[in-house]
Design an enzyme around this catalytic site. Structure first.
Site, PDB file in Angstrom:
ATOM      1  N   CYS A 284      59.539  22.113  40.838  1.00  0.00           N
ATOM      2  CA  CYS A 284      58.114  22.088  41.256  1.00  0.00           C
ATOM      3  C   CYS A 284      58.092  22.399  42.866  1.00  0.00           C
ATOM      4  CB  CYS A 284      57.591  20.697  40.943  1.00  0.00           C
ATOM      5  SG  CYS A 284      58.319  19.240  41.454  1.00  0.00           S
TER       6      CYS A 284
ATOM      7  N   GLU B 229      52.478  13.485  39.860  1.00  0.00           N
ATOM      8  CA  GLU B 229      53.206  14.677  40.554  1.00  0.00           C
ATOM      9  C   GLU B 229      53.053  15.929  39.758  1.00  0.00           C
ATOM     10  OE1 GLU B 229      55.724  17.213  41.404  1.00  0.00           O
ATOM     11  OE2 GLU B 229      57.363  15.840  40.950  1.00  0.00           O
TER      12      GLU B 229
END
Length: 461
Positions: free
Chosen positions: A266, A232
């Site tokens: 993020c 990720e």
């Protein structure tokens, strides 16, 4: 003399605690212990693993006040956000406690009557995870819970800025009855740990959340032993406000998305693309809302906490100054406060107008409380700008026109899309990106899949 890692409060610079650093030999011993524990843990029943995860979940909720205070102290995020993270982190454990009991195989009709064909699922093996500082609890449980549920053993390498939350979570896992070698943590130099994890034959899977360059390096290093990888990685989320948007809702959700954890997530909105027809009204309301956000030490009643460290602070300032130099105007904020000696850094929540595509902030992930706004007149233009990035983690758009909404959703190249929603993350939904934003998904029914191998058995009778 013992090598230690000192942990400081990013909002005050105050010393919190020291953590003993693991040597190369200590890490090797923990990996060996994880390998040995896997031989028995992988043979436990799904019901037993589910029960232990539920006990871990209950202990986290019992200790939620302590955990939230710990997150705020070492991470700096406002206490209310830290409390929300603890519940979010616990939710992953609860979810995968149930998924442990739903790892199904199947039978396949054979071509002849003297055969039986079976497909089974089994745990990948010992897993090593490297987690970031911005969600020091949730990024651990999002990986650990499905790994343990699947029958894998698990070793966490937390970020050096926030090791204390990881340590406490593991302690609670032990209190819940999860064997000590089944879940462990290591604290050491990141480059060294990454190389040990990727080289070691006993580690069969790497799970990483962090920057794209580091993720690429881990993938390359894992290739020699053909390890499973889940990545990720970075993002650069666009947020489109269509001419048919509910502006009040768009403002509320854009503020929530952009300024959560001081913009240090993020999936934060990094680029706001607003239709020219509604730009002035949106900008006025958005600027007014942002100007009311309170900045300060996370343990107090604030909306925006500190920037995690000097490196992150300098990146934000560089982008801000570059945008101003190239013609962007500051509608609110734009100032910052730093104390290198004490070690704390704050950036006022900022709205930039008249932003153009030649500015660094339109191409680089900001990871800070700065919202750049640009305009468009044609939806295909907005989609082109939104997709003009190597990243594809999260994107947002606001429109009340369902035809326009479906068109935007189908043409944005992102793994997570919020339609009239600035907070789409949920334990029951898959989380992950396209392009250089990663490999694999976490959460949802998809979240346990990366920790499972498929075995086909053909039986002659």
């Amino acid at each position: 003399m013992t090598n230690v890692l000192n942990v400081y409060n990013p909002g005050t610079g105050d010393y919190i605690a020291s953590v003993e650093m693991d040597t190369f030999e200590a890490i090797e011993e923990k990996i060996t212990a994880s390998h040995i524990a896997f031989l028995s843990w992988s043979k436990t029943s799904a019901i037993e693993r589910s029960s232990l995860l539920r006990k871990w979940h209950a202990l986290i909720l019992t200790n939620k006040t302590e955990l939230a205070a710990l997150i705020t102290a070492e991470n700096g995020k406002p206490l209310k956000e830290a409390q929300g993270e603890v519940l979010y982190a616990a939710g992953y454990i609860e979810w995968f406690a149930e998924e442990a009991k739903r790892v199904y195989g199947r039978t396949i009709p054979a071509s002849t009557t003297d055969k039986r064909m079976l497909v089974t699922r089994e745990a990948v093996g010992p897993v090593a995870a490297i987690t970031p500082w911005n969600f020091p609890a949730a990024m651990i449980t999002r990986k650990a819970a499905p790994a343990l549920a699947a029958g894998c053993t698990f070793i966490i390498k937390p970020a050096p800025d926030t090791p204390l939350t990881a340590i406490r979570l593991v302690e609670l896992a032990y209190e819940a009855g999860i064997p000590e070698d089944v879940i462990q943590y290591v604290n050491a130099d990141g480059e060294m740990v990454g190389k040990i994890f990727t080289d070691h034959p006993h580690i069969r899977k790497i799970s990483f959340t962090g920057s794209t360059p580091v993720g690429k390096l881990l993938i390359k290093q894992s290739a020699d032993s053909v390890k499973h990888v889940s990545m990720e990685l970075g993002g650069h989320a666009p947020l489109i406000v269509d001419e048919y948007a509910d502006i009040k809702r768009a403002v509320e959700q854009a503020v929530a998305s952009k300024f959560r954890n001081a913009g240090q997530t993020c999936v934060c909105a990094n680029r706001l693309l607003v239709h020219a027809a509604i730009k002035e009204e949106f900008l006025h309301r958005f600027t007014q809302a942002v100007s009311q956000l309170r900045v300060g030490v996370g343990s107090k009643d604030v909306n925006i906490g500190p920037i995690i460290n000097k490196k992150g602070f300098e990146k934000i300032v560089a982008q801000l100054e570059d945008a101003k130099k190239k013609g962007a105007s500051v509608r609110t904020g734009g100032s910052y406060d730093q104390d290198d000696e004490k070690g704390y850094y704050f950036v006022q929540p900022t709205v930039l107008d008249q932003v153009t595509t030649d500015m660094d902030i339109m191409h680089e992930e900001t990871f800070g409380p700065v919202a750049p706004i640009t305009t468009y007149t044609d939806i295909d233009e907005a989609i082109r700008i939104a997709n003009d990035t190597p990243y594809g983690l999260a994107a947002y758009f606001f429109t009340e026109n369902y035809r326009r909404g479906l068109y935007i959703a189908e043409n944005l190249k992102y793994g997570i899309i919020g339609w009239n929603d600035g907070g789409p993350s949920a334990v029951q939904a898959p989380f992950g990106g396209m392009k250089e934003s990663g490999v694999g998904r976490e959460g949802g029914i998809e979240g346990i899949e990366p920790y499972l191998e498929t075995k086909y058995i053909s039986i002659g009778i």
